[in-house]
Design a protein around this motif. Sequence first.
Motif, short mmCIF file in Angstrom:
data_model
loop_
_atom_site.label_atom_id
_atom_site.label_comp_id
_atom_site.label_asym_id
_atom_site.label_seq_id
_atom_site.Cartn_x
_atom_site.Cartn_y
_atom_site.Cartn_z
N PHE A 129 3.06 -5.72 1.78
CA PHE A 129 1.63 -5.39 2.21
C PHE A 129 1.55 -4.12 2.76
O PHE A 129 0.43 -3.15 2.29
CB PHE A 129 1.36 -6.15 3.33
N LEU A 130 2.21 -3.25 3.35
CA LEU A 130 2.20 -1.90 3.91
C LEU A 130 2.31 -1.01 2.75
O LEU A 130 1.67 0.01 2.70
CB LEU A 130 3.28 -1.63 5.12
N ARG A 131 3.20 -1.38 1.71
CA ARG A 131 3.66 -0.42 0.77
C ARG A 131 2.30 -0.29 -0.21
O ARG A 131 1.88 0.68 -0.80
CB ARG A 131 4.88 -0.97 -0.09
N MET A 132 1.62 -1.71 -0.39
CA MET A 132 0.55 -1.70 -1.25
C MET A 132 -0.67 -1.05 -0.56
O MET A 132 -1.39 -0.20 -1.29
CB MET A 132 0.17 -3.09 -1.26
N SER A 133 -0.84 -1.03 0.51
CA SER A 133 -1.86 -0.42 1.37
C SER A 133 -1.75 1.17 1.29
O SER A 133 -2.68 1.79 1.11
CB SER A 133 -1.87 -0.71 2.71
#
Length: 423
Positions: free
Chosen positions: A407-411
Amino acid sequence: MSVKFLKEKIFSRRAKSAVKPKNAYTVIEDFMKLPVYFYHTIGLNPYELTGSNKKPGIGFNLLFLLHMINANYVLFLEISFVYVSFRNNENFIESCMVMSYIGFVIVGDLKIGAVLLQKQKLSNLVRQMESVFPAPRQKEQEQYDVKRYLRRCLRYTKGFGGLYMTLVITYNLFAICQYSIQKWILHSPHAKQSVPYVPLTPWEWRDNWRFYPTYLSQSMAGYTATCGHISADLMIFAVAIQVIMHFDHLAKSLTEFTVRAQTEEDGADQDLKELQKLIAYHNKILGLTDVMNEVFGFALLLNFLASSTLVCFVGFQISIGISPEMLAKLILILISANSEIYLICNFSQMLIDASGSICYAVYDMNWADADPRFRKMLVVLALRAQKPVCLKATVFLDISIETMSIFLRMSYKFFCAIRTMYQ
């Protein structure tokens, strides 16, 4: 005679104290009361309990209709504002903020729609959970340690619900509090009225009586979207905690299972009957998780898509330099969105760990002295327990604590794309 009277009084007091009050035992509604409360405040009844003849009245349905019309009216204004801003190539920063609001309201709408469409399935899920919930008797509830799991559930749900209520109250009251302080306390000649979410309306609301109904309408829309957004998450947390409770109880029952000596008459047959009951109990729990993911899978997928978009928009606005009061509001959004995804990932990881503990519980039994038929059934039970149970965002994503890093990488990738477009 007085001694006899005193003895009778003492015994009557003891008898009264021995009787448990009606609310001394935990029921399934205790786990679900917070999400149900938020749904009721916007006029929505998420499910129907067994034997409940109470149906929402006309006023309750009108309240829901009022909330939905108002929220979607404000959503239309927000979309119109972004369209006009991009067409005229102006207000880019403010448009990004309004786009965050648009995403939040759309997710709230979709989650409310999902509850309406899946009301029958959600009602069936709650009924199934009622059927396996510990009976309101002291011995059974102590065996399951229901009170401890209820405290955990309330700690998570109240904390998460309080965080989002703080968020919506801050956004709803910030503009009018800022204006009131400048106007009535500081007596500033530059005090200007502003509304919480979108300045575009069909009428002129500045410096006239229309300001107050406009402000109230947008504040109500923010509350409606927040309730729709978080109530489904609170329901997921409440259901997941109960499933974890059942897995833990099953693991404890297997670990404490005492295999009778094979020399005892009918000992092996009694062991097989008791093990069959535990296997049937395991099947019921697995069935609960399947229904849970079927009901909440779409809401979980929306959480990840919306939160990643929200985080990247908020991060972009923070990176370009804004006023301190706006920075505080954006940081509150950032904390709320990340907390939501972390809690979902954490609950899914707890489900994985609790379901996987069944294998270890089977191994810890004194199965070496058991009947061969008993040991074969244990092998089947252990094999079934090796497939982890987790929250699933439909068929696209099996959630675990590792999903948080995804999730953090995609954001961050979305954030870099928007930053590049802006430059």
